[in-house]
Design an enzyme around this catalytic site. Structure first.
Site, mmCIF file in Angstrom:
data_model
loop_
_atom_site.group_PDB
_atom_site.id
_atom_site.type_symbol
_atom_site.label_atom_id
_atom_site.label_comp_id
_atom_site.label_asym_id
_atom_site.label_seq_id
_atom_site.Cartn_x
_atom_site.Cartn_y
_atom_site.Cartn_z
ATOM 1 C CB THR A 1 -6.683 -1.254 8.405
ATOM 2 O OG1 THR A 1 -7.243 -0.666 7.232
ATOM 3 C CG2 THR A 1 -7.775 -1.884 9.228
ATOM 4 N N GLY B 1 -6.138 -2.921 3.015
ATOM 5 C CA GLY B 1 -7.032 -2.422 1.983
ATOM 6 C C GLY B 1 -7.474 -3.504 1.024
#
Length: 527
Positions: free
Chosen positions: A349, A432
């Site tokens: 991410t 995550g």
């Protein structure tokens, strides 16, 4: 206070505007947008687009996006859920077969990307510039190339076996027959073409026409149920943040289907302990953090879902009485042995934050979930497609059960903390499953231990997952032994735990104070 004889760096400080991202190209572009009159959301979208090119293992236009904004330094909060849904024709009765999750490269794990919808909608509603201008730097990087940074190269190499499973991924992301190495120049001309279409046509450049056709036809060739109509009707939505009070601050997160409420529950549990009386890196502090996380994750895994399709007990979970009951389950002298492990796994991410001259504050996160997402890549446009469908439960009785048109439990979470009716901290930690732990760790570092943003982000991290307590190498040996004596099964993670950015606003001095994670390649910059 930083020890200047030890490795580390000072926080960035500025008065007019600041951006913190985990790639220096993106940070520079964000500052240039601010200096040219752009608003914070303009700078954030321009930076996110650059990251979608220069950090392809972490993010991309085939992924999702969440944003929390504070407008003009006030308590006017804007939150946007830019996560995509499963295809409307997904045969859930065939897929919801029990426990486990979808296979990571399955076309059924590819939800409709929500990032471009979020970028274009937020810029149109809250920005000062056109999307075409904001995408220009990313288009140049994709077409002309960029030098790969060290952390990107390390992550890229780890994903090489997964990339080889898809012929398009192999061609686009292994052009030399292997993963790109640090310092090598990488180009993705197909992605430049896709971004150029979006620059010219806005969201229709992605959700209608050749880009959507390229994605849909490829997924259907793999057995997917995606349609052009799924893309045409794809849309995010403005949402009301979920909030809690922590030691006089109002902490805001995106509501479910996002897991942000997990961090709020952790903070509610920890509020009953006098953390400030402990040493920041003591076994006592980390043990309480771990145990609070295990309790909060238990509820996340049981309840977080797409609330348009199932009920979610938000008021009960965020009540202080409920947190007090959970707090009573924590033993300060040993690990609780009755809690299940969290279900999710590490993801890739990008989180970034931007504050402008008018104190518009943007907390922004974008992802394709696993490294290079599903590793399914659109053949013409080089777009990596996310595998967020893995966040669904395959148990048909679960609130988060897989189904057509549904959004899965989502891990990526932007954070914002308000104080005295004004934004105080814009922050986020990627990773995550780790993200609620990371949010809690850096926030309590600032609030309870008086750390500046860079110090809070630099602090070594721990995380409890699958019955093990992962401990980064920077945790003091005495602390590790203390955790072991409390019953924690200690392991060392293969990779660092997450990465993060933070900007703190000092209203009395008019100063922005920023930090960026040394676990990544980026920096905080201001002007």
């Amino acid at each position: 206070m930083r020890d200047f004889q030890l490795p580390g760096r000072s926080p960035a400080m500025a008065m007019n505007g600041m951006a913190a991202t985990h790639n220096p190209h993106a940070a520079r572009v964000a500052i240039e947008v601010l200096q040219s009159g752009g608003a914070a959301i303009d700078a954030a979208v321009a930076a996110a687009a650059v990251l979608a090119v220069v950090e392809p293992q972490q993010t991309g236009i085939g992924g999702d996006c969440f944003v929390i904004m504070a407008k003009n330094g006030t308590d006017q909060i804007v939150a946007y859920n830019g996560s995509g849904r499963a295809p409307s024709g997904l045969p859930s009765d065939e897929l919801a077969v029990g426990q486990g999750q979808l296979e990571d490269s399955s076309p059924h794990a590819v939800t409709i990307p929500g990032a471009i919808d979020a970028w274009t909608r937020l810029v149109a509603d809250h920005g000062r510039k056109e999307i075409g201008e904001l995408l220009a730097p990313a288009i140049a990087f994709a077409r002309d190339g960029f030098p790969v940074h060290p952390r990107v190269a390390e992550d890229w190499a780890l994903e090489e076996p997964r990339l080889r499973r898809d012929p398009n991924a192999t061609r686009v992301f292994l052009p030399r027959g292997r993963a790109a190495r640090a310092g090598e120049v990488f180009r993705n001309p197909g992605l430049a073409d896709a971004l150029s279409l979006i620059a010219a046509k806005g969201r229709d450049g992605f959700y209608k026409g050749p880009v959507a056709q390229d994605i849909v036809s490829y997924l259907r060739s793999l057995g997917g149920h995606h349609t052009l109509e799924d893309f045409e009707i794809a849309a995010g939505e403005y949402v009301e943040p979920v909030r809690t009070d922590y030691r006089g601050m109002e902490v805001c997160q995106i509501p479910p289907n996002n897991q942000g409420i997990t961090a709020l529950l952790m903070l509610n549990i920890l509020e009953g302990f006098d953390l400030a009386a402990l040493e920041p890196m003591s076994a006592e502090r980390l043990h309480l953090e771990i145990e609070a996380g295990r309790l909060a994750y238990r509820d996340r895994d049981a309840f977080v879902c797409d609330t348009r399709h199932a009920a979610f007990p938000v008021n009960e979970i965020l009540s202080k009485d409920y947190a007090a009951r959970l707090r009573n389950e924590i033993r300060r002298d040993r690990v609780a042995e009755h809690l299940p492990p969290p279900l999710m796994r590490k993801s890739d991410t990008v989180y970034l934050t931007v504050v402008d001259r008018d104190r518009n504050c943007v907390s922004f996160i974008n992802s394709v979930y696993w490294g290079f997402g599903s590793t399914r890549v659109a053949p013409t446009y080089g777009i990596t497609l996310q595998n967020r469908g893995m966040g669904f439960s395959l148990d048909p009785t679960h609130p988060n059960a897989i189904g057509p048109g549904k959004r899965p439990l989502h891990t990526i979470m932007p954070g914002l903390a308000m104080k005295d009716g004004r934004p105080f901290l814009c922050y986020g930690v990627m990773g995550g499953d780790y993200q609620p732990f990371g949010h809690t760790h850096v926030l309590t570092g600032v609030v309870d231990f008086g750390l500046d943003p860079q110090e809070a982000i630099d602090q070594p991290r721990v995380f409890h997952s699958l019955g093990e307590t992962q401990v980064e190498r920077g945790v003091p040996i005495g602390t590790v032994e203390g955790l072991r004596k409390l019953g924690h099964r200690i392991v060392q993670p293969i990779e660092p735990l997450g990465g993060g950015q933070m900007i703190k606003i000092d209203w009395s001095e008019g100063v922005l104070i920023g930090g960026s994670d040394p676990r990544m390649d980026g920096c905080a910059l201001g002007y």
